[in-house]
Write an enzyme that holds these catalytic residues in place. Sequence first.
Site, mmCIF file in Angstrom:
data_model
loop_
_atom_site.group_PDB
_atom_site.id
_atom_site.type_symbol
_atom_site.label_atom_id
_atom_site.label_comp_id
_atom_site.label_asym_id
_atom_site.label_seq_id
_atom_site.Cartn_x
_atom_site.Cartn_y
_atom_site.Cartn_z
ATOM 1 N N GLY A 40 -0.063 -5.319 1.028
ATOM 2 C CA GLY A 40 -1.324 -5.374 0.293
ATOM 3 C C GLY A 40 -1.216 -6.092 -1.029
ATOM 4 O O GLY A 40 -2.203 -6.665 -1.512
ATOM 5 N N GLU B 13 -1.604 -9.656 -0.151
ATOM 6 C CA GLU B 13 -2.995 -9.866 0.272
ATOM 7 C C GLU B 13 -3.918 -9.955 -0.936
ATOM 8 O O GLU B 13 -4.878 -10.738 -0.934
ATOM 9 C CB GLU B 13 -3.428 -8.726 1.206
ATOM 10 C CG GLU B 13 -2.761 -8.799 2.569
ATOM 11 C CD GLU B 13 -3.118 -7.628 3.459
ATOM 12 O OE1 GLU B 13 -3.817 -7.848 4.471
ATOM 13 O OE2 GLU B 13 -2.696 -6.503 3.156
ATOM 14 N N GLU C 81 4.096 -5.401 7.367
ATOM 15 C CA GLU C 81 3.468 -4.192 7.924
ATOM 16 C C GLU C 81 3.900 -3.894 9.354
ATOM 17 O O GLU C 81 3.957 -2.725 9.759
ATOM 18 C CB GLU C 81 1.933 -4.328 7.881
ATOM 19 C CG GLU C 81 1.333 -4.191 6.499
ATOM 20 C CD GLU C 81 1.250 -5.508 5.735
ATOM 21 O OE1 GLU C 81 0.524 -5.559 4.726
ATOM 22 O OE2 GLU C 81 1.918 -6.481 6.141
ATOM 23 N N ALA D 129 0.837 -1.197 0.000
ATOM 24 C CA ALA D 129 0.000 0.000 0.000
ATOM 25 C C ALA D 129 0.873 1.247 0.000
ATOM 26 O O ALA D 129 2.016 1.230 0.464
ATOM 27 C CB ALA D 129 -0.910 -0.004 1.224
#
Length: 723
Positions: A121, A124, A146, A75
């Site tokens: 992300g 993910e 993260e 992200a």
Amino acid sequence: MSINSVDAINALNNFSAESDDGIITVTIDQSSRKMNVIGDGFTDTFAVMTDSFINDASAKGLILTSGKETFVVGADIDQLASIKTAEQAFELAEDLKASLRKLEKSGKPVVAAMTGTALGGGLELALACHYRIAIDSPKTKLGLPEVKLGLLPGGGGTQRLPRLVGIQSALELMTQGKELRPAAAKDMGLIDATATDKADMLKQATDWIKANPTAQQPWDKKGFKIPGGDSKHPKVVPIFSIAPAMANQKSHGNYPAITHIMSCVFEGCLVDIDTGLELESRYFAACVLSAESRNMINTLWTQLNSIKKGQSRPDGFERTQTKKVGILGAGMMGAGIAYVTAKAGIDVVLLDTEIAGAEKGKAYSATILDKAISRKRSTEEKKQALLSRIKPTVSYDDLADCDLIIEAVFENREIKAKCTEQSEAVITNTAVYASNTSTLPITGLAKASTRPNQFIGLHFFSPVDKMPLVEIIMGEQTDDSTLAKAFDYVVQIGKTPIVVNDSRGFYTSRVFGTYVSEGIAMLGEGVHPRSIEVAGMKTGMPMPPLALQDEVSLSLALHVSEQQQLDMQAEGKPITMRPSYEILKTLVNEHDREGKKNGKGFYDYKENGDKKLWPELTNLFPTKDEQPTQQDMIDRLMFIQANESAKCYQENVVRSVADTNIGSIFGWGFAPHQGGTLQFINSMGLETFIARSHELASKYGERFEPAQILVDMAKKGEEFVDG
């Protein structure tokens, strides 16, 4: 009503699509970025892409891939800066998850074809696909890191990962922020297959879709059970009994994201996937709003990126590529610098007083590479290519065509001056001369140079191959052209540069010294050594002060202190000794305890690597009946570093807030969750910091009195920020 998904997707920014017999290949390629990230506009675009595919009756399956060498690297952290409320953070996480959930429940097969690294992300996104393939390249990293920014995976990672690989493996990956190579990821079950190249990967993806015309995630199938058991399974219950204690032993409660990750997994694996995903969003919001996350994102993301973009590099000079480096001294530092330089593809001349020493320095690179080969992270061909770039020598004539010289000899002015004179007799008039000194002022060393404007400090940290920072020191006469060349070299070898002005100890050595000195001072005051070390670990520092001084060497610290006394005396300046000086003198001169290097310092060291505090410490420095509170000890260790950093900023030793914060974390390991020494002050608030400093000063000495710049800034309502 059916739509044409290819046309709809091709109308989107940064997404393109093509169809082959109903199999839609969507390529993500953000034109304005080197790598794809999940940032502004991505979620909305992805939602349109998802709906278009699902509502296209002719679309039989979907392959998600990238137009870059990496897949999606995570992200865009910058978007978190604007989040002020838990609701905003919750919605941010929920929005993308809604599309991912819709995609995996579509009934049509979806394959993630990862061209390279997929982190955070990006991974993910892949986890929400029914099948995952990655190109088996040593550059490819797969993971959910993260936690390193005080966050947790907010795109479904805490729920899909344990349902895929089991709770224990998932916890290890997420709480440690591990990054895996494709082969290891496949062995774990994180991905389903590896490919040799993109063509092979796309063929495998197509074949899988044809073989699996309908697809469903394991957790959506009736009767699904988490591999190894859910949170209440008898084999898993002990994990949740032990994991928090193990995590606390390492983090000392300084990283709430670790606890939130464990809570997410524990609670989420007792309920259905949809409830688990919503739980995750709530814990994600808690992380985003935490002080620790704010601190870490501010420094380890925003400020670090500013440094990498050249914030500290002078304007007006073209970027340079260093082609050949001469390194003087093939000891531990010289050998390490030779390795990282050759690794970057730069030719190296490694000079020592004896050829055996130079050859030994080159052998250091061979040892590192042999270890990498044994772990399948390098090859014999790459090893030989790197070693061929390092030329061991005893002749200064071999330095003639070097464009950078780095002196890495013993901390002795006379020896360093001789190296400068001999080098400058043969090198070109455009070459830069740098010293790797960690404490001796550059301006003084440059007096031996005939061109002090091209003389600069390049302070590497040990071990050079692992430590990410290089402290660039400007002498009084060093010009900006020299700084630009030095800066470019540091970036070229993959290190993070900070730029400081000349002074005794520069920035990193000066402030680092206050941490270990304060721990030693407590010992002299009658504080029990074990209490000192526990307080040191509670601060979030990587090592407690007494153990860290052993690593650095007591005898070296004593030598530096005594050299400083002589220098101050010669300059006619008042001599102020740190409270640790007499203790170091006693241990080194009277008890021959030099630190880890001779097996005895504050600790006794066994041959097997075990260590324990030297029992005689409490006899030499008797423990007082009344001991300070642990909070007092923690504050002393933290405030002394932060206050000294503020003094460095006040004296213009450091040139920017970013350099100060990053230098403290990357240089000596200042507690990362605090975001650096100046961010520690910002986060606490200047008025609170000043008030507590006065308290510490009244109890433990005037060295805790707040730097004048803090008092001035507090009056104006300012904090430490770069303009």
